[in-house]
Scaffold this active site. Structure first.
Site, PDB file in Angstrom:
ATOM      1  N   SER A 114      28.461 -20.483  49.538  1.00  0.00           N
ATOM      2  CA  SER A 114      28.046 -20.285  50.920  1.00  0.00           C
ATOM      3  C   SER A 114      26.547 -20.101  51.100  1.00  0.00           C
ATOM      4  CB  SER A 114      28.824 -19.108  51.499  1.00  0.00           C
ATOM      5  OG  SER A 114      28.601 -19.024  52.878  1.00  0.00           O
ATOM      6  N   HIS A 115      26.147 -18.924  51.595  1.00  0.00           N
ATOM      7  CA  HIS A 115      24.738 -18.695  51.910  1.00  0.00           C
ATOM      8  C   HIS A 115      23.903 -18.357  50.674  1.00  0.00           C
ATOM      9  CE1 HIS A 115      26.837 -14.889  51.808  1.00  0.00           C
ATOM     10  NE2 HIS A 115      25.690 -14.302  51.555  1.00  0.00           N
ATOM     11  N   ASP A 278      24.800 -22.626  57.492  1.00  0.00           N
ATOM     12  CA  ASP A 278      24.569 -22.166  56.121  1.00  0.00           C
ATOM     13  C   ASP A 278      25.051 -23.191  55.088  1.00  0.00           C
ATOM     14  OD1 ASP A 278      27.303 -21.830  56.479  1.00  0.00           O
ATOM     15  OD2 ASP A 278      27.386 -20.065  55.190  1.00  0.00           O
ATOM     16  N   ASP A 280      27.740 -23.780  53.338  1.00  0.00           N
ATOM     17  CA  ASP A 280      29.035 -24.444  53.453  1.00  0.00           C
ATOM     18  C   ASP A 280      29.440 -24.705  54.898  1.00  0.00           C
ATOM     19  OD1 ASP A 280      29.328 -21.695  53.850  1.00  0.00           O
ATOM     20  OD2 ASP A 280      31.407 -21.698  53.188  1.00  0.00           O
ATOM     21  N   ASP A 282      29.860 -22.750  57.618  1.00  0.00           N
ATOM     22  CA  ASP A 282      30.717 -21.899  58.440  1.00  0.00           C
ATOM     23  C   ASP A 282      29.937 -20.870  59.263  1.00  0.00           C
ATOM     24  OD1 ASP A 282      30.078 -20.354  56.269  1.00  0.00           O
ATOM     25  OD2 ASP A 282      32.147 -19.890  55.691  1.00  0.00           O
ATOM     26  N   ARG A 283      28.623 -20.776  59.056  1.00  0.00           N
ATOM     27  CA  ARG A 283      27.837 -19.829  59.855  1.00  0.00           C
ATOM     28  C   ARG A 283      26.990 -20.565  60.885  1.00  0.00           C
ATOM     29  NH1 ARG A 283      25.689 -14.861  56.179  1.00  0.00           N
ATOM     30  NH2 ARG A 283      27.548 -14.633  54.878  1.00  0.00           N
ATOM     31  N   LYS A 377      35.605 -19.571  59.854  1.00  0.00           N
ATOM     32  CA  LYS A 377      34.516 -19.567  60.812  1.00  0.00           C
ATOM     33  C   LYS A 377      33.867 -20.944  60.770  1.00  0.00           C
ATOM     34  CE  LYS A 377      31.337 -17.052  57.663  1.00  0.00           C
ATOM     35  NZ  LYS A 377      32.108 -16.478  56.549  1.00  0.00           N
TER      36      LYS A 377
HETATM   37  C1  VG1 Z   1      29.222 -11.585  53.796  1.00  0.00           C
HETATM   38  C2  VG1 Z   1      29.301 -11.223  55.267  1.00  0.00           C
HETATM   39  C3  VG1 Z   1      30.717 -11.427  55.780  1.00  0.00           C
HETATM   40  C4  VG1 Z   1      31.150 -12.870  55.501  1.00  0.00           C
HETATM   41  C5  VG1 Z   1      30.994 -13.168  54.023  1.00  0.00           C
HETATM   42  C6  VG1 Z   1      31.284 -14.611  53.693  1.00  0.00           C
HETATM   43  O1  VG1 Z   1      30.054 -10.728  53.049  1.00  0.00           O
HETATM   44  O2  VG1 Z   1      28.893  -9.895  55.474  1.00  0.00           O
HETATM   45  O3  VG1 Z   1      30.760 -11.130  57.151  1.00  0.00           O
HETATM   46  O4  VG1 Z   1      32.488 -13.063  55.880  1.00  0.00           O
HETATM   47  O5  VG1 Z   1      29.656 -12.916  53.604  1.00  0.00           O
HETATM   48  O6  VG1 Z   1      30.455 -15.457  54.430  1.00  0.00           O
HETATM   49  P1  VG1 Z   1      29.494  -9.461  52.232  1.00  0.00           P
HETATM   50  O7  VG1 Z   1      30.662  -8.900  51.501  1.00  0.00           O
HETATM   51  O8  VG1 Z   1      28.403  -9.979  51.329  1.00  0.00           O
HETATM   52  O9  VG1 Z   1      28.925  -8.544  53.261  1.00  0.00           O
HETATM   53  V1  VG1 Z   1      30.030 -16.946  53.754  1.00  0.00           V
HETATM   54  O10 VG1 Z   1      29.336 -17.814  54.997  1.00  0.00           O
HETATM   55  O11 VG1 Z   1      28.955 -16.379  52.523  1.00  0.00           O
HETATM   56  O12 VG1 Z   1      31.383 -17.545  53.090  1.00  0.00           O
HETATM   57 CO    CO Z   2      29.292 -19.725  54.549  1.00  0.00          CO
END
Ligand code: VG1
Ligand code: CO
Length: 544
Positions: A114-115, A278, A280, A282-283, A377
């Site tokens: 993801s991010h 982001d 993948d 989803d953000r 998302k």
């Molecule tokens: C973070 C965010 C959470 C989100 C998750 C996955 O998790 O706070 O809201 O659902 O990333 O997003 P954490 O445990 O690091 O706070 V993604 O777009 O990285 O799949």
């Molecule tokens: Co993501």
């Protein structure tokens, strides 16, 4: 028939999925058998019908193609009848969710961190989604983890890599692999949901935007939809080519990592809308000309205006938000007479509510917004809903925000992240907060008095499952609050997240500086948690 080969193995420590799948450094995944152990553990425990279909795709980061080829061989050796894989190994997370649902797959493997940054020295990840298209719920991730601790063999067939770049079907053993267009099904779905004609009309009359794909997976989706189907000028999508290392950047759409976009939107040459997504897809990040919209506000504003979008007209049943997300959405739910649910962080907690039809739109403060159209998302979806609303209502982002706050009041909000801090220190900070919980109520911290404090626990209203220890909440008299959590997506040390919120009613100052409005909460957070002492940091790394 091609021979199944069973490869003996021993467990790797720490293959425990976090907030969103298993995320580790690429070097960890490159250990012989590491990805295979995890994938086999998934195949060993998840529910599958006869002749199941598996969806496979990722955000295109380094190591994506290697794991995809191996997962195809393993799927063939584990009884799958069909694999649907995105061309080039690409599927954004929401697109994968859609493909799982549309083609009635038994589930999917989404390869993404993801991010988190990508490249040989950065991060990789694997996530399993179930047949509803959503992230595996906790009971499933726990079963996968338990399996990883006992695994003694994985299964594969010996067959060369398939051509991932050519659309069409091939046989791998007796299993069919279909290389599918990663964009078409998703773009069709978006066109069903939103008023594309209204958006096209405002684009034709001069509405402009910039979409920053951050060299990540949304480039092809955004180009096809925004420039292709909606008529935005060529060049509207920037950084539109997915790169294995995201150009060396963090593909995290926030004010730090999408600073170029932010600067453009605050300057004299700003288009009408600035948006980003982001790694993948989803953000989403939403910035109007001269006006940044926090993700918490975005959820509330989208919910309040959802009638503008054809597919949602007259069918908002409820709203859900993660606990650290501001209560702006709660006020909208109340005004509209629908329930608002407060879940733990992570999209997997929205799945049951969406499946049961109890909510239509969901969101997280971390720039995630989505609806019942898929079970993830969805970054581009949020951007398109904003476009739909602005087009139908004929107002600017700034006007819409001001009108919203004048009606509902404003939840000033920020998140402070202390990244890659020492794990022992972070654990001690959280333990210190837990120890204080019984006596915090009534404590005066600077200008604020604690009204209540707890460790957030969630009981799923659909299946009754309980998830405890989901973050520490300190609620102050007057309605402001501070929340503390440790990240479940990081891959180095620990990341402390401090969420700060202060509500101002419609009669209050609705256009103040956010950091000034949160100064008392920031000071109270330090006083109660001892952030500097436990982490050695005097300021956060990222403020969003
Ligand atoms: C973070 C965010 C959470 C989100 C998750 C996955 O998790 O706070 O809201 O659902 O990333 O997003 P954490 O445990 O690091 O706070 V993604 O777009 O990285 O799949
Ligand atoms: Co993501």
């Amino acid at each position: 028939m091609t021979q199944v080969r069973t490869v003996p193995t021993t467990p790797f420590e720490g293959q425990k999925p976090g907030t969103s799948g298993l995320r580790k450094k690429v070097r960890v995944f490159q250990q012989s058998g590491y990805a295979e152990n995890f994938i086999q553990s998934v195949f060993d425990v998840v529910e599958r019908p006869e002749a199941p279909t598996l969806v496979l795709g990722g955000d295109g980061r380094f190591y994506n193609r290697t794991v995809i080829q191996q997962a195809i061989r393993m799927a063939a050796a584990n009884g799958y009848a069909r694999v649907l894989v995105g061309q080039g190994g690409i599927l954004s997370t929401p697109a994968a969710s859609n493909v799982i649902r549309k083609y009635k797959a038994s589930g999917g493997l989404i390869l993404s961190a993801s991010h988190n940054p990508g490249g040989p020295d950065e991060d990789f990840g694997i996530k399993y989604n179930i047949a509803n298209g959503g992230p595996a719920p906790e009971a499933v991730t726990e079963a996968i983890y338990a399996r990883t601790t006992a695994i003694d063999a994985w299964r594969t067939i010996d067959t060369p890599d398939i051509d991932l770049d050519t659309l069409g079907s091939v046989l791998v053993g007796t299993m069919t692999v279909e290389v599918i267009d990663p964009v078409a099904d998703y773009a069709d779905l978006m066109e069903e949901l939103f008023d594309f004609a209204a958006i096209r009309a405002v684009v034709a009359s001069g509405f402009t935007m910039r979409f920053d794909a951050m060299s990540a997976v949304t480039g092809p989706y955004a180009s096809a939809i925004l420039e292709g189907r909606l008529g935005f000028a060529e060049g509207t999508v920037v950084n539109g080519q997915p790169l294995e290392d995201f150009g060396g950047h963090h593909p995290d759409p926030n004010l730090i990592h999408a600073k170029d976009l932010y600067d453009l939107m605050m300057g004299p040459d700003a288009p009408d809308l600035g948006a980003a997504s982001d790694g993948d897809g989803d953000r989403n990040l939403i910035i109007g000309r001269g006006r940044f919209i926090t993700p918490s506000d975005s959820l509330a504003m989208l919910a309040a205006n959802i009638e503008c979008a054809p597919a949602y007209r007259g069918r908002l049943t409820g709203i859900a938000r993660s606990m650290p997300t501001s209560a702006a959405a709660d006020r909208v739910a109340q005004a509209l007479g629908v329930p608002c649910f407060e879940t733990p962080t992570g999209w997997k907690f929205f799945g049951n509510l969406l499946d049961a039809g109890m909510v239509t739109i969901c969101g997280e403060e971390s720039a995630g917004t989505g609806s019942d159209h898929v079970r993830e998302k969805d970054g581009l979806w949020a951007v398109l809903l904003w476009l739909n609303i602005l087009a139908v209502r004929g107002i600017s982002v700034d006007q819409l925000a001001k009108e919203h706050w004048a009606r509902f009041g404003r939840n000033y909000y920020a998140r402070h992240d202390y990244e890659a801090v020492n794990k022992e220190g972070a654990d001690a900070l959280m333990a210190g907060l837990v120890a204080q919980l019984p006596t915090l109520a009534g404590t005066v911290l600077g200008d604020l008095t604690v009204a209540a404090a707890d460790s957030f626990a969630y009981t799923d209203p659909v299946d009754g499952s309980v998830s405890a220890n989901q973050g520490i909440r300190v609620l102050f008299e007057g309605g402001s609050r501070v929340v503390f959590r440790l990240s479940g997506t990081g891959t180095a040390g620990a990341t402390l997240r401090v969420y700060l919120e202060n509500f101002v009613p419609p009669s209050g100052d609705l256009d103040a500086d956010t950091s000034a409005m949160l100064a008392a909460q920031i000071a109270a957070a330090e006083a109660v948690a001892g952030i500097a002492g436990h982490t050695g940091r005097t300021a956060p790394d990222v403020i969003t």
